[in-house]
Design an enzyme around this catalytic site. Structure first.
Site, mmCIF file in Angstrom:
data_model
loop_
_atom_site.group_PDB
_atom_site.id
_atom_site.type_symbol
_atom_site.label_atom_id
_atom_site.label_comp_id
_atom_site.label_asym_id
_atom_site.label_seq_id
_atom_site.Cartn_x
_atom_site.Cartn_y
_atom_site.Cartn_z
ATOM 1 N N SER A 1 0.804 -1.186 0.074
ATOM 2 C CA SER A 1 0.195 -0.029 -0.021
ATOM 3 C C SER A 1 0.878 1.350 0.060
ATOM 4 O O SER A 1 0.527 2.096 -0.654
ATOM 5 C CB SER A 1 -0.968 -0.052 1.092
ATOM 6 N N ARG B 1 22.189 -15.752 1.583
ATOM 7 C CA ARG B 1 21.727 -14.448 1.608
ATOM 8 C C ARG B 1 22.783 -13.637 0.721
ATOM 9 O O ARG B 1 22.350 -12.703 -0.127
ATOM 10 C CB ARG B 1 22.136 -13.892 3.102
ATOM 11 N N MET C 1 10.417 -6.549 4.378
ATOM 12 C CA MET C 1 10.521 -7.127 5.671
ATOM 13 C C MET C 1 11.636 -7.637 6.351
ATOM 14 O O MET C 1 11.798 -8.494 7.260
ATOM 15 C CB MET C 1 9.344 -7.977 5.842
ATOM 16 N N ILE D 1 16.094 -7.588 7.316
ATOM 17 C CA ILE D 1 17.318 -6.816 7.563
ATOM 18 C C ILE D 1 18.201 -6.875 6.400
ATOM 19 O O ILE D 1 18.512 -7.957 6.208
ATOM 20 C CB ILE D 1 17.612 -7.136 8.950
ATOM 21 N N HIS E 1 8.564 3.439 8.938
ATOM 22 C CA HIS E 1 8.356 2.274 10.020
ATOM 23 C C HIS E 1 7.353 2.825 10.768
ATOM 24 O O HIS E 1 7.010 4.216 11.053
ATOM 25 C CB HIS E 1 9.634 2.313 10.949
HETATM 26 C C1 GRF Z 1 3.767 -0.565 6.758
HETATM 27 O O1 GRF Z 1 3.104 -0.302 8.156
HETATM 28 C C2 GRF Z 1 5.222 -0.017 6.820
HETATM 29 O O2 GRF Z 1 5.160 1.143 7.898
HETATM 30 C C3 GRF Z 1 5.967 -1.134 7.515
HETATM 31 O O3 GRF Z 1 5.433 -2.369 6.675
HETATM 32 C C4 GRF Z 1 4.032 -1.935 6.535
HETATM 33 C C5 GRF Z 1 3.869 -2.264 4.890
HETATM 34 O O4 GRF Z 1 2.568 -2.155 4.349
HETATM 35 N N1 GRF Z 1 7.370 -0.991 7.307
HETATM 36 P P1 GRF Z 1 2.542 -2.031 3.001
HETATM 37 O O5 GRF Z 1 2.890 -3.313 2.119
HETATM 38 O O6 GRF Z 1 2.994 -0.630 2.278
HETATM 39 O O7 GRF Z 1 0.675 -1.983 2.772
#
Ligand code: GRF
Length: 218
Positions: free
Chosen positions: A24, A76, A101, A103, A120
């Protein structure tokens, strides 16, 4: 350190976006570009999850996609070698983590020093890491929010570009709070990227200092 200012007539700056999930925030960037609020081109969307909804959004928008299945790649290093090859082909001004998601390896962060930006869902430095909204609720804070920051070698610890706050209500669930925060994410992420791309700034210690107003003419 300072980012190069875009002078009038320069080519539109390029971004590479990395996303793992529903995308999103990536969509918010596409919409801001479409609306002229973000003057940038997205050269590629890279995902570590071949089934990520973000990939579909990219295809719909005509953005080239690169899905590298993290689990299928031996290690990795090999995974990030592919990611880097893709980024280096695109030569982006910024690498945008939009719900990416994993690191990042330190060497990757060093290679693209201060050219990686993340969103974040907490008011950093509170609640870094996973499930930030749940952490905020469990802690009992009255104000939550989101942070756009440049990426350093730590977890959600780099210099802060922008933050937005939202209230936490007594009857909040994690989902309701997350939705309230997400609305702000979709607002400040494109705006921050626009600012990073088109405004001179320097990084002094942990602080991002913008040196001039946006060069935007309209
Ligand atoms: C968001 O809450 C962002 O802050 C975090 O992961 C989520 C990702 O949501 N890092 P989307 O995939 O952008 O909908």
């Amino acid at each position: 350190m300072s980012a190069p200012a875009e002078a009038g007539g320069s080519p539109t700056p390029r971004l590479v976006v990395m996303a793992s999930g529903r995308g999103s925030n990536f969509q918010a960037l596409l919409d801001a570009i479409e609306a002229g609020r973000l003057r940038a081109t997205i050269g590629a969307l890279i995902s570590d999850q071949p089934e990520a909804l973000a990939l579909e959004r990219a295809r719909d928008a005509g953005v080239p996609t690169h899905a590298f299945d993290y689990r299928a790649i031996a290690d990795r290093e090999a995974f990030y070698a592919q990611v880097e090859a893709c980024i280096d082909r695109e030569q982006p001004q910024l690498i945008v983590l939009a719900g990416y998601m994993r690191i990042l390896p330190e060497a990757f962060v060093r290679k693209y020093r201060w050219r990686i930006v993340n969103i974040h869902p907490s008011l950093l430095p509170a609640f870094p890491g996973l499930h930030a909204q749940r952490q905020a609720l469990e802690y009992g804070v009255r104000i939550a929010g989101c942070t756009v920051h440049l990426v350093d070698e730590g977890v959600d610890s780099g210099p802060i570009v922008e933050q937005a706050a939202v209230p936490v209500y007594d009857d909040d669930t994690e989902e309701r709070l997350a939705a309230r925060i997400l609305e702000e994410e979709h607002r400040i992420f494109p705006d921050s990227i626009e600012r990073l791309l088109h405004t001179r700034y320097e990084i002094v210690g942990r602080r991002v200092r913008f040196l001039s107003a946006s060069l935007r003419k309209d």
